[in-house]
Design a protein around this motif. Structure first.
Motif, PDB file in Angstrom:
ATOM      1  N   GLY A 123       0.829  -1.201   0.000  1.00 11.68           N
ATOM      2  CA  GLY A 123       0.000   0.000   0.000  1.00 11.68           C
ATOM      3  C   GLY A 123       0.862   1.248   0.000  1.00 11.68           C
ATOM      4  N   GLU A 125       0.720   5.398   0.948  1.00 15.31           N
ATOM      5  CA  GLU A 125      -0.074   6.309   1.765  1.00 15.31           C
ATOM      6  C   GLU A 125      -0.146   7.686   1.128  1.00 15.31           C
ATOM      7  OE1 GLU A 125       0.453   6.067   6.153  1.00 15.31           O
ATOM      8  OE2 GLU A 125       2.092   4.713   5.640  1.00 15.31           O
ATOM      9  N   TYR A 139      -5.020   4.995   1.736  1.00 18.70           N
ATOM     10  CA  TYR A 139      -4.101   3.993   1.201  1.00 18.70           C
ATOM     11  C   TYR A 139      -4.473   3.703  -0.247  1.00 18.70           C
ATOM     12  CZ  TYR A 139      -2.590   2.898   5.985  1.00 18.70           C
ATOM     13  OH  TYR A 139      -2.076   2.966   7.256  1.00 18.70           O
ATOM     14  N   ASP A 168      -3.069  -0.366   7.905  1.00 21.34           N
ATOM     15  CA  ASP A 168      -1.984  -0.997   7.156  1.00 21.34           C
ATOM     16  C   ASP A 168      -1.970  -2.469   7.561  1.00 21.34           C
ATOM     17  OD1 ASP A 168       0.250  -1.737   5.786  1.00 21.34           O
ATOM     18  OD2 ASP A 168       1.571  -0.241   6.671  1.00 21.34           O
TER      19      ASP A 168
END
Length: 200
Positions: A123, A125, A139, A168
């Motif tokens: 991912g 951010e 994300y 996360d």
């Protein structure tokens, strides 16, 4: 908030008043002098320790190091905390950290075969301008062999509740969408946990 209730006096005191985040995964130290707990903060669950008598707390594993801790316990000698941790690109494994939070060691590798065999997408951010000048933590996961010169269909996945947070943390569906050629974005808008009580 994390509080202590004294059964003898009927009094209670809040230990986490200075923290603007929810406490969870609460575990007593073997000597009952400390409580270990996590908080929800910016899509992660950092680990804290609070002294029962003084009320002073210490961050043992920071937001950047924590990723998503989903459960923990303490060894009988009180020297290590064993915890389950995952991130968007890594399924759950067991780790340990010493009681001072200095060294994190991975204990299990049960998902190594899967991680080696498949391109589990990480991912990225982003903080996007939102209502009332507030930044919205988001994300984004991109498909395998992503080409920035091409256009891709986008799925925006907003959590329900609304009082929770996308984290996360590994989820199968966040790998299925990119595996089918989609970009998937999952924001934490107003109402989400992990960004302070006013935002929530």
């Amino acid at each position: 908030r994390l509080s202590i209730y004294d059964k003898n006096t009927g009094q209670h005191k809040v230990l986490t008043e200075a923290l603007d985040y929810d406490a969870a995964s609460i575990v007593w130290s073997p000597d009952s002098r400390h409580i270990y707990f996590t908080i929800q903060k910016h899509g992660n669950t950092p680990l804290y320790k609070v002294d029962i008598k003084s009320g002073k707390f210490k961050e043992l594993i920071s937001v950047e190091r924590a990723k998503y801790i989903s459960g923990m316990d303490i060894t009988p000698d009180g020297k290590n905390i064993i915890f389950a941790r995952r991130s968007i690109a890594h399924p759950t494994e067991l780790f340990k950290v010493d009681s001072k939070g200095k060294k994190i060691t991975q204990l299990t590798h049960i998902n190594k075969e899967v991680e080696d065999a498949y391109d589990i997408r990480p991912g990225e951010e982003m903080w996007i301008e939102g209502a009332e000048g507030q930044k919205v933590h988001t994300y984004v996961i991109k498909p395998h062999n992503f080409d920035p010169a091409k256009k891709y269909p986008l799925i925006i996945n907003v959590h329900g509740g609304p009082q929770m947070m996308w984290a996360d943390a590994f989820r199968g569906d966040w790998q299925v969408y990119p595996g089918s050629g989609y970009i998937v974005a999952f924001p934490n808008p107003h109402g989400s946990k992990g960004y302070g009580q006013a935002y929530c």
